[in-house]
Design a protein around this motif. Structure first.
Motif, PDB file in Angstrom:
ATOM      1  N   VAL A  28      55.743  45.935  78.185  1.00  0.00           N
ATOM      2  CA  VAL A  28      54.971  45.381  79.295  1.00  0.00           C
ATOM      3  C   VAL A  28      55.228  46.275  80.502  1.00  0.00           C
ATOM      4  N   LEU A  30      55.009  47.039  84.202  1.00  0.00           N
ATOM      5  CA  LEU A  30      54.827  46.362  85.484  1.00  0.00           C
ATOM      6  C   LEU A  30      55.047  47.279  86.672  1.00  0.00           C
ATOM      7  N   VAL A  75      49.938  45.883  83.156  1.00  0.00           N
ATOM      8  CA  VAL A  75      49.654  44.948  84.240  1.00  0.00           C
ATOM      9  C   VAL A  75      48.946  45.710  85.356  1.00  0.00           C
ATOM     10  N   LEU A 171      52.784  33.773  85.471  1.00  0.00           N
ATOM     11  CA  LEU A 171      52.550  35.167  85.095  1.00  0.00           C
ATOM     12  C   LEU A 171      53.460  35.571  83.942  1.00  0.00           C
ATOM     13  N   LEU A 175      52.184  36.801  80.310  1.00  0.00           N
ATOM     14  CA  LEU A 175      52.537  38.115  79.773  1.00  0.00           C
ATOM     15  C   LEU A 175      53.196  37.991  78.404  1.00  0.00           C
TER      16      LEU A 175
END
Length: 284
Positions: A28, A30, A75, A171, A175
């Motif tokens: 992920v 970010l 993201v 959030l 995710l």
């Protein structure tokens, strides 16, 4: 579940990132630069945005490929869709219309990573959240919390433009779903708490969360507040906090069955209460 920290000095160092990602099934991404820092010349600021938001994202995707990861969750930002809505919600089908360096480079990152992953086995999922709030949140929302905590009168009662937000707990939950749900592969989604709220109601919830429900709220004309914000050099901030920006996040919920675990009102009041507690702690 424990968390293993694997520090990497440079996000554009693909080899170091690949070593750090060994054994991971998904990434992920970010990390990003969101603001101009200090008095940077525009060209230098733009280059810094490109390095942080485009080059680093592409390097991270390359490292994830080399590490054998199965999915890359990027993201991005609702700013890719635009800065404001006019009576309709943003959707995944909108033509991109980024206006600022942050949003422009987020759109570039989406495009660059998608192009790199064509023909590979690693799945890409892109999510675009709106403003994220939660305990300890930075930026414009933190400044807003400061105003609500200090002003003897809250002059925002006439600000009725509605906006979408997403709380940090929601959030994180979204995710996790985007990382694990098989139907998300190859998709782009807009995220939100699933509720829109006007600014006057937002302020009222924040005040309640700080124990200031008794504070008078005046309906000062929006044009006057906008003029005052302009005089203070905060015209853009006023637009970002008080203008309409509505997000249709139904596609993600319909695709995955996900529902926000924390209601908007509860999340806002929790955020405000944490701000108040932090301020009291500093006084001790």
């Amino acid at each position: 579940m424990g968390v293993e920290v694997r520090p990497v000095a440079d996000y554009t160092d693909v080899a170091a990132m690949a070593r750090a990602l060994q054994g991971s099934l998904a990434v992920v991404h970010l990390a990003a630069r969101a603001h101009v820092l200090g008095a940077e010349p525009p060209q230098e600021a733009l280059l810094a945005f490109e390095r942080a938001n485009v080059d680093a994202a592409l390097a991270c995707a390359e490292a994830a490929l080399q590490a054998g990861c199965r999915r890359f969750v990027l993201v991005s930002s609702i700013g890719v869709n635009g800065q404001a809505t006019q009576g309709q919600h943003f959707t995944e089908d909108d033509e991109p219309s980024p206006q600022e360096p942050y949003a422009c480079t987020k759109w570039q990152a989406e495009s660059a990573v998608a192009e790199r992953l064509v023909g590979t086995k690693m799945e890409l999922v892109v999510v675009r959240p709106p403003l994220v709030y939660g305990p300890g949140c930075p930026g414009n929302f933190r400044a807003l919390l400061g105003l609500v905590s200090r002003l003897p009168v809250l002059p925002f009662g006439a600000l009725r433009a509605r906006r979408s937000y997403i709380g940090i707990d929601n959030l994180c939950s979204a995710l996790e779903t985007a990382t694990l749900h098989p139907s998300c592969a190859g998709r782009r989604f807009l995220l939100s708490d699933g509720e829109d709220i006007d600014f006057a109601s937002l302020i009222r919830l924040l005040a309640n969360g700080m124990g200031r429900a008794h504070i008078p709220q005046w309906a000062v004309p929006p044009i006057l507040l906008q003029s005052l914000a302009t005089l203070a050099g905060r015209r853009d901030t006023f637009a970002k906090l008080c203008g309409e920006l509505r997000v249709d996040s139904r596609a993600f919920r319909q695709c995955t069955g996900w529902e926000p675990p924390v209601a908007l009102s509860h999340g806002l009041m929790k955020t405000a209460a944490a701000h108040r507690e932090a301020a009291l702690f500093k006084l001790l």
